[in-house]
Motif scaffolding. Sequence first.
Motif, PDB file in Angstrom:
ATOM      1  N   TYR A 142       0.722  -1.393   0.029  1.00 43.03           N
ATOM      2  CA  TYR A 142      -0.187   0.032   0.076  1.00 43.03           C
ATOM      3  C   TYR A 142       1.012   1.408   0.064  1.00 43.03           C
ATOM      4  CZ  TYR A 142      -4.063  -2.881   1.577  1.00 43.03           C
ATOM      5  OH  TYR A 142      -4.901  -3.791   1.926  1.00 43.03           O
ATOM      6  N   SER A 143       0.493   2.382  -0.547  1.00 42.71           N
ATOM      7  CA  SER A 143       0.862   3.618  -0.466  1.00 42.71           C
ATOM      8  C   SER A 143       0.402   4.155   0.872  1.00 42.71           C
ATOM      9  CB  SER A 143       0.503   4.596  -1.366  1.00 42.71           C
ATOM     10  OG  SER A 143      -1.078   4.679  -1.172  1.00 42.71           O
ATOM     11  N   GLU A 144       0.867   5.127   1.573  1.00 45.25           N
ATOM     12  CA  GLU A 144       0.352   5.546   2.917  1.00 45.25           C
ATOM     13  C   GLU A 144      -1.097   5.892   2.771  1.00 45.25           C
ATOM     14  OE1 GLU A 144       3.424   7.581   5.495  1.00 45.25           O
ATOM     15  OE2 GLU A 144       3.899   8.286   3.433  1.00 45.25           O
ATOM     16  N   LYS A 145      -1.578   6.599   1.755  1.00 45.06           N
ATOM     17  CA  LYS A 145      -2.995   6.890   1.592  1.00 45.06           C
ATOM     18  C   LYS A 145      -3.859   6.061   1.400  1.00 45.06           C
ATOM     19  CE  LYS A 145      -3.665  11.760   0.329  1.00 45.06           C
ATOM     20  NZ  LYS A 145      -4.100  12.641  -0.745  1.00 45.06           N
ATOM     21  N   GLU A 146      -3.375   4.717   0.571  1.00 50.77           N
ATOM     22  CA  GLU A 146      -4.155   3.489   0.573  1.00 50.77           C
ATOM     23  C   GLU A 146      -4.198   2.785   1.645  1.00 50.77           C
ATOM     24  OE1 GLU A 146      -3.074   2.560  -4.236  1.00 50.77           O
ATOM     25  OE2 GLU A 146      -1.782   1.521  -2.680  1.00 50.77           O
ATOM     26  N   SER A 147      -3.118   2.918   2.654  1.00 49.71           N
ATOM     27  CA  SER A 147      -3.487   2.145   3.785  1.00 49.71           C
ATOM     28  C   SER A 147      -4.420   2.743   4.791  1.00 49.71           C
ATOM     29  CB  SER A 147      -1.981   2.258   4.522  1.00 49.71           C
ATOM     30  OG  SER A 147      -1.976   1.797   5.904  1.00 49.71           O
ATOM     31  N   VAL A 148      -4.481   4.245   4.781  1.00 51.98           N
ATOM     32  CA  VAL A 148      -5.694   4.716   5.405  1.00 51.98           C
ATOM     33  C   VAL A 148      -7.039   4.439   4.831  1.00 51.98           C
ATOM     34  CG1 VAL A 148      -6.843   6.956   5.826  1.00 51.98           C
ATOM     35  CG2 VAL A 148      -4.147   6.884   6.016  1.00 51.98           C
ATOM     36  N   SER A 149      -7.205   4.258   3.401  1.00 52.87           N
ATOM     37  CA  SER A 149      -8.534   3.920   2.879  1.00 52.87           C
ATOM     38  C   SER A 149      -8.724   2.758   3.424  1.00 52.87           C
ATOM     39  CB  SER A 149      -8.108   3.864   1.213  1.00 52.87           C
ATOM     40  OG  SER A 149      -9.287   3.421   0.782  1.00 52.87           O
ATOM     41  N   ALA A 150      -7.719   1.595   3.464  1.00 53.63           N
ATOM     42  CA  ALA A 150      -8.013  -0.074   3.471  1.00 53.63           C
ATOM     43  C   ALA A 150      -8.634   0.109   5.186  1.00 53.63           C
ATOM     44  CB  ALA A 150      -6.806  -0.771   3.344  1.00 53.63           C
ATOM     45  N   ARG A 151      -8.007   0.738   6.130  1.00 51.86           N
ATOM     46  CA  ARG A 151      -8.115   0.731   7.497  1.00 51.86           C
ATOM     47  C   ARG A 151      -9.313   1.221   7.826  1.00 51.86           C
ATOM     48  NH1 ARG A 151      -4.570   2.760  11.849  1.00 51.86           N
ATOM     49  NH2 ARG A 151      -6.084   1.610  12.936  1.00 51.86           N
ATOM     50  N   LEU A 152     -10.252   2.004   6.999  1.00 55.64           N
ATOM     51  CA  LEU A 152     -11.387   2.436   7.223  1.00 55.64           C
ATOM     52  C   LEU A 152     -12.607   1.474   7.445  1.00 55.64           C
ATOM     53  CD1 LEU A 152     -11.288   5.776   4.839  1.00 55.64           C
ATOM     54  CD2 LEU A 152     -11.323   5.620   7.519  1.00 55.64           C
ATOM     55  N   TYR A 153     -12.411   0.492   6.519  1.00 50.98           N
ATOM     56  CA  TYR A 153     -13.364  -0.838   6.464  1.00 50.98           C
ATOM     57  C   TYR A 153     -13.108  -1.621   7.408  1.00 50.98           C
ATOM     58  CZ  TYR A 153     -13.706   1.333   1.845  1.00 50.98           C
ATOM     59  OH  TYR A 153     -13.895   2.156   0.941  1.00 50.98           O
ATOM     60  N   PRO A 154     -14.116  -2.058   8.445  1.00 52.34           N
ATOM     61  CA  PRO A 154     -13.735  -2.840   9.489  1.00 52.34           C
ATOM     62  C   PRO A 154     -13.748  -4.534   8.964  1.00 52.34           C
ATOM     63  CG  PRO A 154     -15.967  -1.591   9.859  1.00 52.34           C
ATOM     64  CD  PRO A 154     -15.543  -1.346   8.464  1.00 52.34           C
ATOM     65  N   ILE A 155     -13.640  -4.662   7.849  1.00 46.97           N
ATOM     66  CA  ILE A 155     -13.645  -5.884   7.216  1.00 46.97           C
ATOM     67  C   ILE A 155     -12.509  -5.960   6.141  1.00 46.97           C
ATOM     68  CG2 ILE A 155     -16.021  -6.759   7.359  1.00 46.97           C
ATOM     69  CD1 ILE A 155     -16.247  -6.091   4.516  1.00 46.97           C
ATOM     70  N   LEU A 157     -11.205  -6.394   3.313  1.00 48.29           N
ATOM     71  CA  LEU A 157     -11.048  -6.272   1.841  1.00 48.29           C
ATOM     72  C   LEU A 157      -9.831  -6.305   1.163  1.00 48.29           C
ATOM     73  CD1 LEU A 157     -13.825  -3.539   1.519  1.00 48.29           C
ATOM     74  CD2 LEU A 157     -14.224  -6.038   1.398  1.00 48.29           C
ATOM     75  N   THR A 158      -9.774  -6.985   0.007  1.00 48.04           N
ATOM     76  CA  THR A 158      -8.449  -7.110  -0.773  1.00 48.04           C
ATOM     77  C   THR A 158      -8.498  -6.072  -1.881  1.00 48.04           C
ATOM     78  OG1 THR A 158      -8.798  -9.640  -0.349  1.00 48.04           O
ATOM     79  CG2 THR A 158      -7.376  -8.939  -2.047  1.00 48.04           C
ATOM     80  N   PRO A 159      -7.105  -5.506  -1.854  1.00 42.03           N
ATOM     81  CA  PRO A 159      -7.107  -4.330  -3.026  1.00 42.03           C
ATOM     82  C   PRO A 159      -6.982  -4.877  -4.355  1.00 42.03           C
ATOM     83  CG  PRO A 159      -5.026  -4.828  -1.767  1.00 42.03           C
ATOM     84  CD  PRO A 159      -6.071  -5.697  -0.859  1.00 42.03           C
ATOM     85  N   THR A 160      -7.583  -4.484  -5.257  1.00 39.88           N
ATOM     86  CA  THR A 160      -7.526  -5.245  -6.450  1.00 39.88           C
ATOM     87  C   THR A 160      -6.326  -5.181  -7.205  1.00 39.88           C
ATOM     88  OG1 THR A 160      -7.945  -2.805  -7.803  1.00 39.88           O
ATOM     89  CG2 THR A 160      -9.910  -4.029  -7.107  1.00 39.88           C
ATOM     90  N   TRP A 161      -5.334  -4.549  -6.690  1.00 43.68           N
ATOM     91  CA  TRP A 161      -4.063  -4.655  -7.212  1.00 43.68           C
ATOM     92  C   TRP A 161      -3.466  -5.827  -7.077  1.00 43.68           C
ATOM     93  CZ3 TRP A 161      -0.781  -5.117  -3.296  1.00 43.68           C
ATOM     94  CH2 TRP A 161      -0.942  -4.095  -1.963  1.00 43.68           C
ATOM     95  N   PRO A 206      -8.665   1.338  -3.684  1.00 37.28           N
ATOM     96  CA  PRO A 206      -8.770   2.451  -2.789  1.00 37.28           C
ATOM     97  C   PRO A 206      -9.186   3.948  -3.415  1.00 37.28           C
ATOM     98  CG  PRO A 206      -6.894   0.934  -2.763  1.00 37.28           C
ATOM     99  CD  PRO A 206      -7.562   0.679  -3.741  1.00 37.28           C
ATOM    100  N   ALA A 207     -10.017   4.528  -2.547  1.00 34.75           N
ATOM    101  CA  ALA A 207     -10.279   5.780  -2.868  1.00 34.75           C
ATOM    102  C   ALA A 207      -9.776   6.863  -1.911  1.00 34.75           C
ATOM    103  CB  ALA A 207     -11.994   6.106  -2.631  1.00 34.75           C
ATOM    104  N   THR A 208      -8.742   7.584  -2.444  1.00 33.01           N
ATOM    105  CA  THR A 208      -7.771   8.133  -1.710  1.00 33.01           C
ATOM    106  C   THR A 208      -7.546   9.699  -1.550  1.00 33.01           C
ATOM    107  OG1 THR A 208      -6.028   8.041  -3.038  1.00 33.01           O
ATOM    108  CG2 THR A 208      -6.251   6.079  -1.684  1.00 33.01           C
ATOM    109  N   ALA A 209      -8.270  10.373  -2.739  1.00 30.96           N
ATOM    110  CA  ALA A 209      -7.959  11.943  -3.089  1.00 30.96           C
ATOM    111  C   ALA A 209      -9.444  12.202  -3.435  1.00 30.96           C
ATOM    112  CB  ALA A 209      -7.137  11.911  -4.128  1.00 30.96           C
ATOM    113  N   TRP A 210      -9.462  13.777  -2.728  1.00 29.28           N
ATOM    114  CA  TRP A 210     -10.717  14.489  -3.157  1.00 29.28           C
ATOM    115  C   TRP A 210     -10.402  15.204  -4.419  1.00 29.28           C
ATOM    116  CZ3 TRP A 210     -15.118  14.336  -0.334  1.00 29.28           C
ATOM    117  CH2 TRP A 210     -16.237  15.383  -0.589  1.00 29.28           C
ATOM    118  N   THR A 211     -10.497  14.252  -5.614  1.00 30.76           N
ATOM    119  CA  THR A 211     -10.138  14.626  -6.880  1.00 30.76           C
ATOM    120  C   THR A 211     -10.823  14.030  -7.817  1.00 30.76           C
ATOM    121  OG1 THR A 211      -8.594  15.280  -8.353  1.00 30.76           O
ATOM    122  CG2 THR A 211      -8.091  13.731  -6.832  1.00 30.76           C
ATOM    123  N   VAL A 212     -11.042  14.312  -9.082  1.00 27.57           N
ATOM    124  CA  VAL A 212     -11.779  13.558 -10.046  1.00 27.57           C
ATOM    125  C   VAL A 212     -10.846  12.702 -10.764  1.00 27.57           C
ATOM    126  CG1 VAL A 212     -13.686  15.097 -10.738  1.00 27.57           C
ATOM    127  CG2 VAL A 212     -11.461  15.274 -11.696  1.00 27.57           C
TER     128      VAL A 212
END
Length: 342
Positions: A142-155, A157-161, A206-212
């Motif tokens: 994970y990148s650091e931001k992806e690590s944050v995104s992953a830890r938000l979910y209590p289950i 989940l497996t990253p698609t990559w 992972p959804a990590t950025a407030w951007t399109v």
Amino acid sequence: MSDVFILGAGFSKAISDAMPVLNDLSVEVKKRLPELEKVAAFLPDDIEVWLTFLSQRHPWLSEAANSRNHALLFEVSEIVQTVLVERMREPLGKTRPDWLSDLVTLWNKNASPVLTLNYDTLVERCACEISRIKTVMWSVGYSEKESVSARLYPIPLTPTWQRSVGRRGHSGDPASLLSLFKLHGSTNWFYSGAPNANDETIYFLPATAWTVDDPSERAGAGTYPDKVPFIVPPLIEKLPFLGNALIRSLWAQAGSALRNASRIFCLGYSLPETDITMRFFLQSNTPQKAVPFFLVNKPNATDPHLVARFRSLSKDRYEINDHFLFDDNPIPALVKELLHGI
């Protein structure tokens, strides 16, 4: 004991008026899926009724007809995902609301359980942005931001990559985070769509950025061509779509959070009569003692029974507070009071 937050479509609508509520999705689905007209023609003008019909195997229909209906149901899920991704471009193209950043910051600080019925990824994106991590690059895992995104979910989940080569491992633990229970799935969750897929892996992008143009989404593009969105359609009876072991774990953990709540804040959710699953869930997981239950929704003169519906859940355990129903901007008003120690 902690504050628990329940989010409905009105929460995303408060972030941006472009975000759809159920009626908006009904219009978009009918417009983009002409085949649905055959079903809608003899049923009430209600997407929950249409999709409930499609989800069931009817004994008077042939096997081929039932299979076509089931296929239409998956097409609806894909359309819902497409509509939401399109609609999210509007808020993601602007500065996120201050009240949203303040609220998510508070959730992170308190590691709050947040039970959402929304499919969009606006909360995840805000949580990653306010983590103040600038980089979205990685060496392995994970990148650091992806690590944050992953830890938000209590289950787990497996990253698609992980379905491709070149990355593995984990970059370390971020600070305290909210727990985001996406009870109806998410636009960035994917699975095979196979019937009775109770033990299969659910992947997430992972959804990590407030951007399109999210770098993590770009990096994961093409890693799930054989998957479909894990989105529980707006059905009257949703239980057939909640059989996956991970999703059962998610709902069980959410129930535990409710039973241990010190206060409950219900933001932008009106508990419609047709949402049988949520009604049973809220009634079956009442706290052991009475707790304040704040209704935070826009006043709606066409729905005079909103308060009565929530009071009918449990007169002994949920102490309904309708204070915020009288504010024109109830969710920002709640955030302001939470920051001042409500």
